[in-house]
Write a protein that holds these residues in place. Structure first.
Motif: not given
Length: 292
Positions: A23, A26-27, A31, A34, A53-59
């Motif tokens: 998190d 992510l925060n 931006s 990776e 987390y991979k599904e939430k954000d592909n970074r």
């Protein structure tokens, strides 16, 4: 400035806390990053959390080690270095945190200083997300015009920057080389030493910070293990060799200070290791009034 930053996180059985670390990534207010997470044969639910987390954000990208891969955080970080795409590297342990503006503020420093430099920041401890403290005053909160200037200050005061304080350009990583996979303790000290001596300057970002978790029973930093105590000595033997090859100062205050810390930390628990390495600890043994 829109440089890609590669955040490299080794992890092992951190299902209960890794979400806090991810998190904090992510925060980030910056931006273009990776995040490579390398799992070290976890047998809890860490992988299912990483998948979310991979599904939430592909970074977010994660890697599962093969049987042929060595176990340990150093080999995990090397896998991260081998697969990264960024121009800058941010190392982060899977139980620690970085402030939301960490990447943005340190890149501001880089944009004004495009030489061969690394960037640090403030740091502190935490035991949970609501209970933390950042050191407001620290003699290392400043710029250093050379690696030796920084190391001399360490020799005077002791202390260190945690690994995740640093933002490191790719070109310095290439000069420093990969992590030493034969070390199970103090591998971060040995690696970051090579990073420091391959830098021109150490720059300081005053408007951001990182947090180092305390009271973690799974910490890899314990010295209550013979192999880890032996690794601690080996890491500082490597550091000493690198220091002497670079600066040629056998009476270095930095080396003497750090070797004294190592000596005191293990002399009562593992006196046999001290005797086996008596040449390395020659000065520390001579100055010891409380012989082991």
């Amino acid at each position: 400035m829109n440089e890609l930053i590669s955040i490299i996180i080794p992890t092992y059985n951190r299902a209960h806390i890794i979400h806090e670390t991810l998190d904090s990534v992510l925060n980030q207010t910056y931006s273009n990053w990776e995040c490579l997470i390398i799992d070290d044969f976890s047998d809890d639910s860490t992988l299912s959390i990483l998948q979310k987390y991979k599904e939430k954000d592909n970074r977010f990208r994660f890697y599962i080690k093969c049987e042929k891969d060595p176990k340990g955080a150093s080999s995990s970080r090397n896998i991260g270095l081998q697969n990264k795409r960024g121009n800058y590297v941010q190392f982060l342990d899977s139980d620690d945190l970085i402030a939301s503006n960490k990447l943005e503020e340190q890149l501001k420093i880089v944009s004004n200083n495009k030489d061969n430099n690394i960037i640090t920041c403030k740091w502190g401890f935490f035991s949970n997300e609501k209970d933390h403290e950042v050191y407001a005053v620290n003699p290392f909160y400043r710029n250093f015009d050379s690696p030796l200037e920084y190391l001399q200050l360490v020799g005077k005061y002791g202390g260190y920057f945690p690994l995740h304080c640093f933002l490191i350009p790719e070109n310095i990583i290439k000069k420093a080389g990969f992590w030493s996979e034969d070390l199970s303790l103090s591998d971060d000290s040995e690696f970051i030493f090579r990073v420091i001596i391959n830098s021109d300057k150490i720059l300081y970002s005053k408007d951001t910070n990182v947090l180092y978790r305390i009271n973690n029973p799974e910490s890899l930093s314990t010295k209550k293990d013979f192999n880890k105590a032996r690794s601690l000595i080996l890491s500082w033997q490597k550091i000493e060799n690198s220091y002497l090859n670079t600066f040629g100062d056998k009476e270095s205050g930095y080396l003497n200070k750090k070797k004294q810390e190592v000596y005191k930390s293990i002399k009562h628990s593992y006196p046999g290791l001290i005797r086996k390495n008596k040449v390395f600890f020659e000065k520390q043994i001579k100055l010891d009034d409380d012989k082991f």
